[in-house]
Design a protein around this motif. Structure first.
Motif, PDB file in Angstrom:
ATOM      1  N   GLY A 152      25.170  40.845  29.836  1.00 44.06           N
ATOM      2  CA  GLY A 152      25.493  41.301  28.497  1.00 44.06           C
ATOM      3  C   GLY A 152      25.193  40.312  27.393  1.00 44.06           C
ATOM      4  N   GLU A 153      24.697  39.131  27.739  1.00 46.25           N
ATOM      5  CA  GLU A 153      24.337  38.147  26.722  1.00 46.25           C
ATOM      6  C   GLU A 153      22.897  38.376  26.262  1.00 46.25           C
ATOM      7  N   ASN A 154      22.558  37.750  25.114  1.00 48.57           N
ATOM      8  CA  ASN A 154      21.237  37.970  24.526  1.00 48.57           C
ATOM      9  C   ASN A 154      20.362  36.726  24.560  1.00 48.57           C
ATOM     10  N   GLY A 155      20.751  35.738  25.313  1.00 51.41           N
ATOM     11  CA  GLY A 155      19.976  34.512  25.348  1.00 51.41           C
ATOM     12  C   GLY A 155      18.594  34.722  25.951  1.00 51.41           C
ATOM     13  N   LYS A 156      17.604  34.069  25.375  1.00 47.25           N
ATOM     14  CA  LYS A 156      16.222  34.143  25.863  1.00 47.25           C
ATOM     15  C   LYS A 156      15.626  32.741  25.830  1.00 47.25           C
ATOM     16  N   ASP A 157      14.763  32.448  26.788  1.00 54.28           N
ATOM     17  CA  ASP A 157      14.089  31.161  26.798  1.00 54.28           C
ATOM     18  C   ASP A 157      12.668  31.325  27.309  1.00 54.28           C
ATOM     19  N   ILE A 158      11.843  30.348  27.017  1.00 54.33           N
ATOM     20  CA  ILE A 158      10.460  30.329  27.491  1.00 54.33           C
ATOM     21  C   ILE A 158      10.213  28.997  28.191  1.00 54.33           C
ATOM     22  N   GLU A 159       9.270  29.024  29.123  1.00 48.92           N
ATOM     23  CA  GLU A 159       8.876  27.817  29.835  1.00 48.92           C
ATOM     24  C   GLU A 159       7.359  27.718  29.872  1.00 48.92           C
ATOM     25  N   GLY A 160       6.881  26.516  29.727  1.00 49.72           N
ATOM     26  CA  GLY A 160       5.482  26.204  29.958  1.00 49.72           C
ATOM     27  C   GLY A 160       5.401  25.138  31.037  1.00 49.72           C
ATOM     28  N   ARG A 161       4.581  25.366  32.053  1.00 52.54           N
ATOM     29  CA  ARG A 161       4.443  24.418  33.147  1.00 52.54           C
ATOM     30  C   ARG A 161       2.964  24.139  33.370  1.00 52.54           C
ATOM     31  N   ALA A 162       2.656  22.935  33.759  1.00 52.56           N
ATOM     32  CA  ALA A 162       1.248  22.583  33.981  1.00 52.56           C
ATOM     33  C   ALA A 162       1.138  21.537  35.084  1.00 52.56           C
ATOM     34  N   PHE A 163       0.060  21.658  35.849  1.00 52.41           N
ATOM     35  CA  PHE A 163      -0.250  20.673  36.884  1.00 52.41           C
ATOM     36  C   PHE A 163      -1.738  20.383  36.848  1.00 52.41           C
ATOM     37  N   ALA A 164      -2.082  19.112  36.920  1.00 52.00           N
ATOM     38  CA  ALA A 164      -3.477  18.681  37.060  1.00 52.00           C
ATOM     39  C   ALA A 164      -3.526  17.661  38.183  1.00 52.00           C
ATOM     40  N   GLY A 165      -4.349  17.929  39.184  1.00 53.06           N
ATOM     41  CA  GLY A 165      -4.374  17.037  40.335  1.00 53.06           C
ATOM     42  C   GLY A 165      -5.755  16.872  40.927  1.00 53.06           C
ATOM     43  N   TYR A 166      -5.882  15.858  41.766  1.00 55.06           N
ATOM     44  CA  TYR A 166      -7.132  15.577  42.453  1.00 55.06           C
ATOM     45  C   TYR A 166      -6.864  15.601  43.953  1.00 55.06           C
ATOM     46  N   ARG A 167      -7.691  16.327  44.674  1.00 52.78           N
ATOM     47  CA  ARG A 167      -7.535  16.466  46.115  1.00 52.78           C
ATOM     48  C   ARG A 167      -8.456  15.465  46.817  1.00 52.78           C
ATOM     49  N   PHE A 168      -7.855  14.452  47.416  1.00 52.96           N
ATOM     50  CA  PHE A 168      -8.614  13.434  48.134  1.00 52.96           C
ATOM     51  C   PHE A 168      -9.163  13.980  49.447  1.00 52.96           C
ATOM     52  N   SER A 169      -8.456  14.956  50.006  1.00 50.47           N
ATOM     53  CA  SER A 169      -8.901  15.658  51.200  1.00 50.47           C
ATOM     54  C   SER A 169      -8.186  17.001  51.187  1.00 50.47           C
ATOM     55  N   GLU A 170      -8.429  17.832  52.197  1.00 52.44           N
ATOM     56  CA  GLU A 170      -7.726  19.103  52.253  1.00 52.44           C
ATOM     57  C   GLU A 170      -6.236  18.929  52.540  1.00 52.44           C
ATOM     58  N   ASP A 171      -5.826  17.706  52.913  1.00 52.88           N
ATOM     59  CA  ASP A 171      -4.431  17.459  53.258  1.00 52.88           C
ATOM     60  C   ASP A 171      -3.677  16.607  52.249  1.00 52.88           C
ATOM     61  N   VAL A 172      -4.372  15.849  51.421  1.00 51.54           N
ATOM     62  CA  VAL A 172      -3.720  14.913  50.497  1.00 51.54           C
ATOM     63  C   VAL A 172      -4.182  15.182  49.074  1.00 51.54           C
ATOM     64  N   ARG A 173      -3.197  15.263  48.171  1.00 52.03           N
ATOM     65  CA  ARG A 173      -3.489  15.546  46.763  1.00 52.03           C
ATOM     66  C   ARG A 173      -2.485  14.807  45.897  1.00 52.03           C
ATOM     67  N   ALA A 174      -2.932  14.315  44.745  1.00 50.80           N
ATOM     68  CA  ALA A 174      -2.044  13.642  43.791  1.00 50.80           C
ATOM     69  C   ALA A 174      -2.361  14.148  42.392  1.00 50.80           C
ATOM     70  N   GLY A 175      -1.349  14.109  41.518  1.00 51.25           N
ATOM     71  CA  GLY A 175      -1.581  14.598  40.160  1.00 51.25           C
ATOM     72  C   GLY A 175      -0.367  14.414  39.270  1.00 51.25           C
ATOM     73  N   ILE A 176      -0.376  15.104  38.136  1.00 48.77           N
ATOM     74  CA  ILE A 176       0.710  15.090  37.158  1.00 48.77           C
ATOM     75  C   ILE A 176       1.285  16.503  37.071  1.00 48.77           C
ATOM     76  N   ASP A 177       2.596  16.600  37.218  1.00 46.26           N
ATOM     77  CA  ASP A 177       3.286  17.887  37.182  1.00 46.26           C
ATOM     78  C   ASP A 177       4.303  17.850  36.050  1.00 46.26           C
ATOM     79  N   GLY A 178       4.415  18.946  35.281  1.00 44.27           N
ATOM     80  CA  GLY A 178       5.353  18.950  34.164  1.00 44.27           C
ATOM     81  C   GLY A 178       5.901  20.326  33.858  1.00 44.27           C
ATOM     82  N   ARG A 179       7.112  20.336  33.284  1.00 48.27           N
ATOM     83  CA  ARG A 179       7.767  21.596  32.904  1.00 48.27           C
ATOM     84  C   ARG A 179       8.536  21.389  31.613  1.00 48.27           C
TER      85      ARG A 179
END
Length: 254
Positions: A152-179
């Motif tokens: 019954g409340e009227n609160g609303k919010d929005i989210e933006g999320r982004a990830f950019a990463g580099y895959r060193f192999s099919e098993d290992v990946r590193a990057g920057i994650d944010g929300r």
């Protein structure tokens, strides 16, 4: 003939690598796992902030989900979230609209219900739009989320999320994650005598992350044991503080 062999090898690699079907720590996957996959995941988050329950220095929460892909392109999961003072179940359904293999882009839409929303004392329904693409070894993922409070409340919010990463192999990946989360319409009506709100009206979490698929085949049933970790900073809503945050997760497919 050599060109044909090379083209075939490239297509095989693309077919294996195209699908971004594994959630990151802060962003959600724009593709769904193959039909029949059951994925069990657990996540724990800890922060040095003292803005939680009773002003305790250091706060933590734990969540777990079970995801199933019953038919091609459709996945659903149920989960549980727990921390001191706020806990409850959640459910999510996603449908993959586009795949990189066919259209050059992974794109999914979905909806989630959870009893602990942007405001912990209110439930929330979220509408999800998830996009991503691999450029060789580089991965990019973008999420847009619109949430509406329940009860019954009227609160609303929005989210933006982004990830950019580099895959060193099919098993290992590193990057920057944010929300980044922000309230665009407050719940209910503020009483004239209510004290003014303090602090920021958004919630930000960002940091470097790493993912490692430890084992592809564990037995005749289990496969793809994945570990993920993130160490970064958090700026909680309704505060002026900036604190350290750490996130760990593990998942396995059946």
């Amino acid at each position: 003939m050599r060109l044909l062999v090379l083209a075939t090898a490239c297509l095989a690699l693309a077919a294996r690598a195209d699908g971004l079907d594994r959630d990151n720590l802060l962003t959600e996957a724009p593709a769904v796992p193959p039909r029949g996959t059951v994925r069990i995941s657990g996540v724990t988050t800890g922060t040095s902030a003292d803005t939680g329950v009773n002003g305790t220095q250091g706060q933590a929460n734990i969540s777990g989900t079970v995801q199933w892909t019953p038919v091609e392109n459709l996945a659903g999961d149920v989960g549980m979230y727990w921390q001191v003072g706020a806990n409850g179940p959640s459910a999510r359904v996603r449908y993959q609209l586009l795949s990189q293999q066919r259209t050059g882009l992974d794109l999914s839409a979905g909806v989630r219900f959870k009893t602990v929303g942007f405001n912990p004392d209110q439930g929330e329904v979220e509408f999800l739009l998830l996009a991503g693409r691999r450029f060789g070894q580089l991965e990019l993922v973008l999420n847009g989320v619109f949430g509406v409070e329940t009860g019954g409340e009227n609160g609303k919010d929005i989210e933006g999320r982004a990830f950019a990463g580099y895959r060193f192999s099919e098993d290992v990946r590193a990057g920057i994650d944010g929300r980044l989360q922000a309230e665009i319409e407050e719940e209910g009506k503020t009483a004239p005598t209510a004290p003014p709100k303090v602090g920021r009206d958004y919630d930000l979490t960002v940091g470097p992350s790493i993912s490692w698929i430890v084992a592809r085949n564990l037995s005749g049933i289990a496969r793809n044991l994945q570990l993920q970790a993130l160490v970064g900073m958090a700026q909680p809503k309704r505060t002026d503080s900036t604190s350290a945050v750490g996130i760990l997760s593990a998942s396995i497919d059946f």
